[in-house]
Design a protein around this motif. Structure first.
Motif, short mmCIF file in Angstrom:
data_model
loop_
_atom_site.label_atom_id
_atom_site.label_comp_id
_atom_site.label_asym_id
_atom_site.label_seq_id
_atom_site.Cartn_x
_atom_site.Cartn_y
_atom_site.Cartn_z
N ASN A 61 0.83 -1.33 0.06
CA ASN A 61 -0.02 -0.18 0.09
C ASN A 61 0.89 1.31 -0.11
O ASN A 61 2.07 1.19 0.01
N GLY A 68 9.03 7.34 4.06
CA GLY A 68 9.27 7.49 5.43
C GLY A 68 9.61 8.67 5.97
O GLY A 68 10.11 8.62 7.25
N THR A 198 -9.15 3.16 5.01
CA THR A 198 -9.02 2.57 3.78
C THR A 198 -8.28 3.17 2.69
O THR A 198 -8.22 2.89 1.41
C1 FAD Z 1 5.88 7.75 -3.45
C2 FAD Z 1 5.34 8.19 -2.00
C3 FAD Z 1 6.18 8.35 -1.27
C4 FAD Z 1 5.75 9.14 -0.01
N1 FAD Z 1 6.54 9.34 1.04
C5 FAD Z 1 6.23 9.90 2.35
C6 FAD Z 1 6.95 10.17 3.51
O1 FAD Z 1 8.24 10.31 2.94
N2 FAD Z 1 6.50 10.65 4.50
C7 FAD Z 1 5.02 10.63 4.79
O2 FAD Z 1 4.54 11.04 5.72
N3 FAD Z 1 4.12 10.13 3.78
C8 FAD Z 1 4.78 9.88 2.70
N4 FAD Z 1 3.89 9.34 1.44
C9 FAD Z 1 2.36 9.32 1.82
C10 FAD Z 1 1.98 8.19 2.61
O3 FAD Z 1 2.51 7.21 1.87
C11 FAD Z 1 0.37 8.09 2.71
O4 FAD Z 1 0.08 9.48 3.30
C12 FAD Z 1 0.08 7.13 3.65
O5 FAD Z 1 0.65 6.07 3.27
C13 FAD Z 1 -1.58 6.83 3.72
O6 FAD Z 1 -1.71 6.00 4.75
P1 FAD Z 1 -3.25 5.51 4.61
O7 FAD Z 1 -3.07 4.29 5.94
O8 FAD Z 1 -4.19 6.39 4.83
O9 FAD Z 1 -3.49 4.47 3.09
P2 FAD Z 1 -2.66 3.09 2.92
O10 FAD Z 1 -1.36 3.05 3.10
O11 FAD Z 1 -3.08 3.26 1.35
O12 FAD Z 1 -3.38 1.85 3.44
C14 FAD Z 1 -4.87 1.75 3.41
C15 FAD Z 1 -4.97 0.19 3.33
O13 FAD Z 1 -6.45 -0.09 3.44
C16 FAD Z 1 -6.53 -1.25 2.64
N5 FAD Z 1 -8.03 -1.17 2.26
C17 FAD Z 1 -8.74 -0.37 1.31
N6 FAD Z 1 -9.81 -0.83 1.26
C18 FAD Z 1 -10.28 -1.85 2.14
C19 FAD Z 1 -11.47 -2.76 2.33
N7 FAD Z 1 -12.33 -2.59 1.85
N8 FAD Z 1 -10.95 -3.78 3.32
C20 FAD Z 1 -9.80 -3.80 3.69
N9 FAD Z 1 -8.76 -3.10 3.56
C21 FAD Z 1 -8.87 -2.25 2.83
C22 FAD Z 1 -5.49 -1.15 1.63
O14 FAD Z 1 -5.31 -2.56 0.98
C23 FAD Z 1 -4.43 -0.61 2.26
O15 FAD Z 1 -3.50 -1.51 3.10
C24 FAD Z 1 4.40 9.11 0.44
C25 FAD Z 1 3.46 8.64 -0.48
C26 FAD Z 1 3.96 7.94 -2.03
C27 FAD Z 1 2.85 7.50 -2.84
#
Ligand code: FAD
Length: 372
Positions: A61, A68, A198
């Motif tokens: 994801n 990081g 999600t």
């Molecule tokens: C290239 C890149 C570099 C980045 N670098 C940084 C950085 O250096 N520092 C920083 O702070 N941020 C960074 N970010 C941003 C950071 O990665 C995101 O803000 C963060 O990962 C979002 O976290 P999240 O938990 O919201 O979503 P996600 O990490 O997308 O996790 C969501 C999870 O929900 C699951 N999911 C979705 N729907 C369902 C469902 N119906 N049932 C069960 N599971 C489900 C998905 O499979 C996934 O595992 C970066 C992003 C990218 C793309």
């Protein structure tokens, strides 16, 4: 790259060894999504003594693909933040030492460096925003910006005692007398409260209108990042169009921001641009192969996450744009406080999950009978 959730025995906690064993599990709280936000909330709640179940399919994801960086200073600079936003990011990052210690997450405190143009202007802007900085020639060093290793950190949060992992996608929610039942491939998981974490994905079926409206304010921003199996740097290096970051066994070169792009795709032109930018930052050619990865970030109109309750025992931890790791501990605290019915902490209002989606208030009568 494998998500820690997908790694065999780690995938299912508390002695459960297959998806069928999930049938009719009950927990205090169910969290849907095991990115940094879902797992940070899970770890925080478990540390406060709650039984937590996390549902996730276990694929890579955005949180795993991320660089990081916990970077309040350079993120404020590059996003042209005002002093209030910079203070919020600083307050969020200030929670990291305690959060990291509580959950065994190592923080690389080697300060990040600006190696782009206009060091004078950059230094002046950082000081105006309240950040500490040091000037060494053309380099501006900021001790406020540090880094964690995303794969290791996810594994630490996932392995937290008190967290049960349920592999698979949550397809729907149903209201029960006690709270909610969440449909997973292995059966229903029942809980008093549900946290939707999600990422940029669609909402599961069965949500009340308020939650659906809040989900509707989230848009997708795709991004790509490259992995080089060579230690290009021992600290985070940043410029206006990219960064180079030390990462276990090599380095990361990032990253793009492609607005309203819900698919994780690698673009060859963007790859070439990021390599050029990285070479300028390290001052030498990168003659090793670069393995590119892409992921999609969820984002709101103001760039801050949606964190907190939306009513009926439902809570959101969504859409932190490019600062999911930075915001993780703050989102975890805000959501856990809401679930426990504690008073809101000062920064919670800025993350209110209904701030974009509440219907406009009725216009007040100028002379109402009570005021007359
Ligand atoms: C290239 C890149 C570099 C980045 N670098 C940084 C950085 O250096 N520092 C920083 O702070 N941020 C960074 N970010 C941003 C950071 O990665 C995101 O803000 C963060 O990962 C979002 O976290 P999240 O938990 O919201 O979503 P996600 O990490 O997308 O996790 C969501 C999870 O929900 C699951 N999911 C979705 N729907 C369902 C469902 N119906 N049932 C069960 N599971 C489900 C998905 O499979 C996934 O595992 C970066 C992003 C990218 C793309």
């Amino acid at each position: 790259m494998t998500h820690p959730l997908a790694a065999g025995p780690l995938a299912i906690g508390c002695g459960r060894d297959d998806a069928a064993a999930v049938a009719d599990l009950s927990s205090d709280i169910v969290i849907i999504g095991a990115g940094v936000l879902g797992l940070s909330v899970a770890a925080e709640l478990a540390a406060r003594g709650h039984r937590v179940a996390v549902v996730d399919p276990g694929a890579a994801n955005a949180s795993l693909v991320a660089a990081g960086m916990i970077a309040p200073a350079f993120e404020s600079l590059l996003d042209r933040a005002d002093a209030e936003r910079a203070a919020l990011l600083r307050a969020a990052s200030a929670l990291w030492p305690g959060f990291g210690e509580a959950h065994g997450i190592a923080i690389d405190t080697n300060p990040a460096e600006w190696r782009g143009p206009d060091p004078d202007g950059v230094a002046e802007r950082l000081v105006a925003l309240g950040f500490r900085m040091e000037r060494r020639g053309g380099v501006v060093t900021v001790p406020d910006d540090v880094r964690i290793e995303p794969g290791d950190a996810l594994a630490r949060l996932v392995n937290r005692v008190g967290v049960t992992l349920i592999p698979g996608r949550a397809s729907a929610l149903e209201r029960t007398d006690e709270g909610w039942a969440v449909a997973t491939p292995g059966g229903w998981v029942r809980a008093a409260a549900v946290v939707l974490a999600t990422g940029s994905g669609p909402s599961p079926a069965g949500l009340p209108d308020a939650a659906v409206r809040a989900f509707g304010t989230v848009r997708a921003i795709a991004g790509q990042i490259g992995w080089v199996e060579r230690p290009l740097t021992d600290r985070v290096l940043r410029g206006p169009g990219g960064y180079v970051v030390p990462s276990k066994g090599g380095a990361l070169i990032g990253a793009t921001m492609v607005e309203d792009q819900p698919e994780a795709v690698v673009n060859a032109t963007a790859s070439a641009r990021l390599i050029t930018e990285a070479e300028a930052l390290i001052g030498e050619r990168i003659d090793a192969p670069v393995a590119w990865r892409a992921a999609v970030r969820g984002a709101t109109p103001d760039g801050l996450p949606l964190a907190g309750g939306v009513g009926e025992g439902l809570h959101l931890a969504l859409a932190p744009r490019r600062n999911g790791w930075l915001m993780g501990p703050l989102v975890a605290g805000v959501v856990a406080d809401g679930i426990e019915g504690r008073p809101c902490r000062p920064r919670a209002a800025a993350l209110d999950p209904l701030r974009f989606s509440l219907p406009a208030p009725e216009p007040r009568l100028r002379f109402s009978p009570r005021e007359a």
